[in-house]
Write a protein that holds these residues in place. Structure first.
Motif, PDB file in Angstrom:
ATOM      1  N   ILE A 182       0.836  -1.201   0.000  1.00  0.00           N
ATOM      2  CA  ILE A 182       0.000   0.000   0.000  1.00  0.00           C
ATOM      3  C   ILE A 182       0.869   1.247   0.000  1.00  0.00           C
ATOM      4  CG2 ILE A 182      -1.690   1.340   1.311  1.00  0.00           C
ATOM      5  CD1 ILE A 182      -2.801  -1.105   2.442  1.00  0.00           C
ATOM      6  N   SER A 183       0.593   2.169  -0.919  1.00  0.00           N
ATOM      7  CA  SER A 183       1.390   3.396  -0.913  1.00  0.00           C
ATOM      8  C   SER A 183       0.634   4.515  -0.222  1.00  0.00           C
ATOM      9  CB  SER A 183       1.723   3.822  -2.341  1.00  0.00           C
ATOM     10  OG  SER A 183       0.618   4.482  -2.917  1.00  0.00           O
ATOM     11  N   SER A 184       1.386   5.434   0.301  1.00  0.00           N
ATOM     12  CA  SER A 184       0.786   6.621   0.923  1.00  0.00           C
ATOM     13  C   SER A 184       1.857   7.686   1.044  1.00  0.00           C
ATOM     14  CB  SER A 184       0.249   6.283   2.311  1.00  0.00           C
ATOM     15  OG  SER A 184      -0.235   7.446   2.928  1.00  0.00           O
ATOM     16  N   GLU A 189      -0.896   7.472   8.351  1.00  0.00           N
ATOM     17  CA  GLU A 189      -1.734   6.429   7.786  1.00  0.00           C
ATOM     18  C   GLU A 189      -1.017   5.078   7.842  1.00  0.00           C
ATOM     19  OE1 GLU A 189      -4.852   6.512   6.998  1.00  0.00           O
ATOM     20  OE2 GLU A 189      -4.591   4.377   6.563  1.00  0.00           O
ATOM     21  N   MET A 190       0.237   5.096   7.454  1.00  0.00           N
ATOM     22  CA  MET A 190       1.034   3.867   7.436  1.00  0.00           C
ATOM     23  C   MET A 190       1.215   3.297   8.833  1.00  0.00           C
ATOM     24  SD  MET A 190       2.057   3.017   4.339  1.00  0.00           S
ATOM     25  CE  MET A 190       0.316   3.048   4.110  1.00  0.00           C
ATOM     26  N   ALA A 191       1.398   4.202   9.801  1.00  0.00           N
ATOM     27  CA  ALA A 191       1.663   3.774  11.178  1.00  0.00           C
ATOM     28  C   ALA A 191       0.548   2.883  11.685  1.00  0.00           C
ATOM     29  CB  ALA A 191       1.822   4.991  12.077  1.00  0.00           C
ATOM     30  N   GLN A 192      -0.666   3.115  11.191  1.00  0.00           N
ATOM     31  CA  GLN A 192      -1.807   2.352  11.697  1.00  0.00           C
ATOM     32  C   GLN A 192      -2.070   1.084  10.904  1.00  0.00           C
ATOM     33  OE1 GLN A 192      -5.229   4.715  12.964  1.00  0.00           O
ATOM     34  NE2 GLN A 192      -4.152   6.455  12.090  1.00  0.00           N
ATOM     35  N   THR A 193      -1.427   0.929   9.758  1.00  0.00           N
ATOM     36  CA  THR A 193      -1.770  -0.194   8.883  1.00  0.00           C
ATOM     37  C   THR A 193      -0.620  -1.154   8.642  1.00  0.00           C
ATOM     38  OG1 THR A 193      -3.089   1.452   7.715  1.00  0.00           O
ATOM     39  CG2 THR A 193      -3.002  -0.727   6.745  1.00  0.00           C
ATOM     40  N   ALA A 194       0.575  -0.598   8.462  1.00  0.00           N
ATOM     41  CA  ALA A 194       1.668  -1.409   7.916  1.00  0.00           C
ATOM     42  C   ALA A 194       2.472  -2.135   8.990  1.00  0.00           C
ATOM     43  CB  ALA A 194       2.583  -0.523   7.080  1.00  0.00           C
ATOM     44  N   ASP A 195       3.019  -3.296   8.609  1.00  0.00           N
ATOM     45  CA  ASP A 195       3.958  -4.024   9.459  1.00  0.00           C
ATOM     46  C   ASP A 195       5.384  -3.648   9.091  1.00  0.00           C
ATOM     47  OD1 ASP A 195       1.921  -5.858  10.595  1.00  0.00           O
ATOM     48  OD2 ASP A 195       1.763  -6.493   8.496  1.00  0.00           O
ATOM     49  N   HIS A 196       5.530  -3.326   7.812  1.00  0.00           N
ATOM     50  CA  HIS A 196       6.860  -3.096   7.270  1.00  0.00           C
ATOM     51  C   HIS A 196       6.783  -1.841   6.398  1.00  0.00           C
ATOM     52  CE1 HIS A 196      10.832  -4.865   6.232  1.00  0.00           C
ATOM     53  NE2 HIS A 196      10.701  -4.086   5.179  1.00  0.00           N
ATOM     54  N   LEU A 197       7.851  -1.093   6.364  1.00  0.00           N
ATOM     55  CA  LEU A 197       7.830   0.151   5.585  1.00  0.00           C
ATOM     56  C   LEU A 197       8.977   0.212   4.590  1.00  0.00           C
ATOM     57  CD1 LEU A 197       7.142   3.342   7.717  1.00  0.00           C
ATOM     58  CD2 LEU A 197       5.737   2.332   5.933  1.00  0.00           C
ATOM     59  N   ILE A 198       8.630   0.611   3.391  1.00  0.00           N
ATOM     60  CA  ILE A 198       9.665   0.954   2.417  1.00  0.00           C
ATOM     61  C   ILE A 198       9.476   2.438   2.120  1.00  0.00           C
ATOM     62  CG2 ILE A 198      10.497   0.585   0.064  1.00  0.00           C
ATOM     63  CD1 ILE A 198       9.428  -2.292   0.281  1.00  0.00           C
ATOM     64  N   VAL A 199      10.515   3.216   2.384  1.00  0.00           N
ATOM     65  CA  VAL A 199      10.407   4.660   2.184  1.00  0.00           C
ATOM     66  C   VAL A 199      11.160   5.039   0.922  1.00  0.00           C
ATOM     67  CG1 VAL A 199      10.838   6.944   3.165  1.00  0.00           C
ATOM     68  CG2 VAL A 199      10.246   5.035   4.668  1.00  0.00           C
ATOM     69  N   ILE A 200      10.499   5.815   0.064  1.00  0.00           N
ATOM     70  CA  ILE A 200      11.112   6.237  -1.191  1.00  0.00           C
ATOM     71  C   ILE A 200      11.125   7.762  -1.252  1.00  0.00           C
ATOM     72  CG2 ILE A 200       8.917   6.104  -2.463  1.00  0.00           C
ATOM     73  CD1 ILE A 200      10.511   5.118  -4.902  1.00  0.00           C
ATOM     74  N   GLY A 201      12.238   8.307  -1.742  1.00  0.00           N
ATOM     75  CA  GLY A 201      12.341   9.747  -1.907  1.00  0.00           C
ATOM     76  C   GLY A 201      13.145  10.032  -3.153  1.00  0.00           C
ATOM     77  N   ARG A 202      12.619  10.854  -4.036  1.00  0.00           N
ATOM     78  CA  ARG A 202      13.277  11.144  -5.323  1.00  0.00           C
ATOM     79  C   ARG A 202      13.711   9.886  -6.044  1.00  0.00           C
ATOM     80  NH1 ARG A 202      16.651  16.724  -5.100  1.00  0.00           N
ATOM     81  NH2 ARG A 202      14.813  18.035  -4.920  1.00  0.00           N
ATOM     82  N   GLY A 203      12.853   8.871  -6.013  1.00  0.00           N
ATOM     83  CA  GLY A 203      13.113   7.655  -6.770  1.00  0.00           C
ATOM     84  C   GLY A 203      14.051   6.670  -6.103  1.00  0.00           C
TER      85      GLY A 203
END
Lengths: 308, 280
Positions: A182-184, A189-203
């Motif tokens: 799921i992207s956001s 929003e992510m804090a309440q849904t995700a187990d794992h996070l992938i963070v992207i910035g400028r590609g």
């Protein structure tokens, strides 16, 4: 499972996704977080074969999605709210989608039911609000009961009830062993849904870790106040402890957690008037991580003179 | 919204499935119904009005076949060829239907849904090609039959020879369908390449109405232009369906080769672009 290997996408001279490698595991919700224009949608489009990578590759369940024989059952995708002909009704759109894969019409009515669109199934999509379009997009994604669910900003335009529903849906699908991506652009929003996070910035992939790490990797910070603050400061002084005087009776302690500080105060007989851990929120962590990677900076309103 | 979802059966994508999917969407759209209705009504009306006009002219002037330059009116297939008078309009209207079938995917964003359900893009193109060919050829046959049914009593009234079984009417019926299907497939290819409805329709109209004008101007200056003019899609179609009215010095096989070229080349070029370009 989704595996991206050195995925790169260039449009003209502009690199939108830059050498991104990551794995989205099954059985959990993976959040794909990044500011607007960071390359989230482009990455998702490459996963499902709508955009071709300039270099690198991405596999869904070990295969190239463009060769999938069971596309709707393999991946359910929501890319933008209105990927539907404006003059069609939800019923016609979903029946047409189901027909490609020979799914029964009963399944169409099921997804219309669960997304709450049954009452508007014969209305034209062109007149839909963003939220209703979003629900139809989610209904489309769920149609084939897919192994992998890819949702690009699914809560955009949804009312609070819809937002909670999407959250539950994501959790439930992950609990069934499915891959949920799921992207956001909102950390909250992510804090309440995700187990794992992938963070992207400028590609670029800036971080790829369980969500707990995003909060815990920072040092504890605590605000302490006492009439005998000098005594306590001497008691706390030691290895790796930073003390910063904020006013006559207050100090900001970085290093030990509030329990340790409280215990030390008791040992030295210091009465505390305040002992307050500073919560380092996910939002702070995210802002810190992407500060230099934000595509569109908003400047201070006062500085710009508030327009012409 | 409730939360529990039953497990759906495993759905395998197939050409037949995509064809069904395309048909459901195609016939759910108002634009489809409007264009088909317009094509049938216009074609039948032009045929009937033409028959009535020529018939009453003959009746009022009497024996005009003997006048110099009017011998054509007495040719055996003349009344039958009148049935094909509106062919170029059918080509244009149903060609627009072809444009919209593909450009609509991109102007509305539904291409995303389409190509997620069938990631193999050429299968979608195959389904659309079959659908538009069957529908437009079918519509043109209906148009011709309706034109005949309305015009027959009028022709009889003026003692004009309009015969269903005649070679002339059969040419109008079948070659007309071919000419219209060709135009629709050119439209489909234009919609696929340009990804834009207005651009696709304008290009199609230019091909059928502007190109012949330009070529006829060029013909008066140079010789080679007249060789090209024989191969424009409107000339090929009319010369095949109504050979006495639109005369060509091309052999049948040359005409059919021209039609095949107009069908295959734009579609092939479009297919290459469709496979390569990103879906937006």
């Amino acid at each position: 499972m989704i595996q991206a290997q050195q995925l790169t996408k260039k449009y003209g001279g502009k690199t939108v996704v830059d050498n991104a490698s990551f794995t989205v595991q099954q059985g959990m919700v993976t959040g794909f977080l990044g500011p607007n224009g960071a390359g989230k949608s482009t990455t998702m489009r490459m996963i499902v074969g709508l955009a071709a990578p300039t270099s690198g590759e991405v596999l869904v369940n070990g295969r190239d999605f463009k060769k999938s024989r069971h596309p709707l059952t393999e991946v359910g995708t929501l890319l933008e709210a209105k990927s539907v002909h404006k003059s069609l009704t939800p019923l016609a759109h979903l029946r047409a989608m189901a027909a490609t894969a020979g799914l029964p019409v009963s399944r169409v009515h099921e997804v219309l039911e669960v997304t709450g669109l049954s009452s508007v199934q014969r209305k034209k999509v062109g007149g839909f609000s963003l939220g209703m379009g979003q629900r139809l997009g989610i209904a489309t994604a769920l149609l084939g009961d897919p192994q992998v669910l890819i949702l690009d900003e699914p809560v955009n335009g949804l009312d609070p009830e819809g937002v909670a529903w999407v959250r539950n849906l994501a959790r439930q699908q992950a609990a069934e062993g499915k891959t949920v991506f799921i992207s956001s652009h909102l950390m909250s929003e992510m804090a309440q849904t995700a187990d794992h996070l992938i963070v992207i910035g400028r590609g670029r992939i800036m971080a790829d870790a369980p969500i707990s790490e995003f909060i815990d990797n920072g040092l504890d910070q605590t605000i302490v106040r006492s009439a005998d603050i000098e005594v306590l400061m001497n008691a706390l002084n030691g290895d790796g402890v930073q003390l910063r005087r904020i006013d006559e009776h207050g100090v900001e302690v970085t290093g030990p957690d509030s329990v340790t500080i409280g215990r030390r105060a008791l040992e030295y007989g210091v009465v505390l008037s305040e002992l307050r851990p500073l919560q380092r929120t996910l939002e702070d962590a995210y802002m810190e991580l992407t500060r230099d990677a934000v595509e569109y900076h908003s400047s201070n309103v006062a500085e710009t003179g508030g327009g012409k | 919204m409730s939360e529990k979802l039953a497990t759906a059966p495993r759905g395998k994508v197939s050409l037949f499935g995509v064809l069904r999917s395309e048909s459901i969407r195609f016939f759910s759209l108002n634009s489809t119904r409007i264009l088909i209705l317009l094509a049938i009504v216009l074609y039948a009306a032009i045929a009937a009005i033409g028959t009535w006009g020529i018939g009453s002219l003959r009746a009022s002037m009497g024996g005009m076949e003997q006048m110099p330059g009017m011998e054509d009116l007495a040719a055996p297939g003349f009344a039958s060829e009148l049935m094909g008078s509106g062919l170029v309009f059918s080509q244009l209207i149903l060609g627009v239907l072809g444009v919209l079938l593909f450009s609509g995917e991109f102007t509305t964003g539904s291409a995303v849904s389409t190509f997620l359900a069938s990631p193999q893009r050429l299968r979608v193109l195959a389904a659309k090609t079959i659908l538009i060919t069957v529908v437009t050829a079918g519509v043109q046959i209906v148009s011709s039959l309706l034109a005949f049914a309305i015009s027959k009593p009028i022709a009889d009234n003026y003692q004009m020879d309009l015969d269903f079984g005649s070679d002339a009417f059969q040419r109008v019926l079948w070659y007309g369908a071919l000419a219209v299907a060709m135009a629709a497939l050119i439209g489909l290819a234009l919609g696929m390449m340009l990804r834009n409805s207005a651009g696709g329709i304008t290009s199609l109209a230019a091909l059928f109405f502007v190109l012949p004008i330009i070529l006829s101007i060029l013909t008066s200056i140079t010789d080679w232009a007249q060789h090209i003019a024989k191969f424009t899609p409107d000339q090929l179609g009319m010369a095949l369906a109504t050979p006495s009215s639109v005369v060509t010095d091309l052999e049948s096989w040359q005409q059919l080769l021209g039609v095949a070229g107009w069908i295959v080349l734009p579609l092939a070029l479009g297919a290459v672009l469709l496979a390569k370009r990103d879906i937006k």
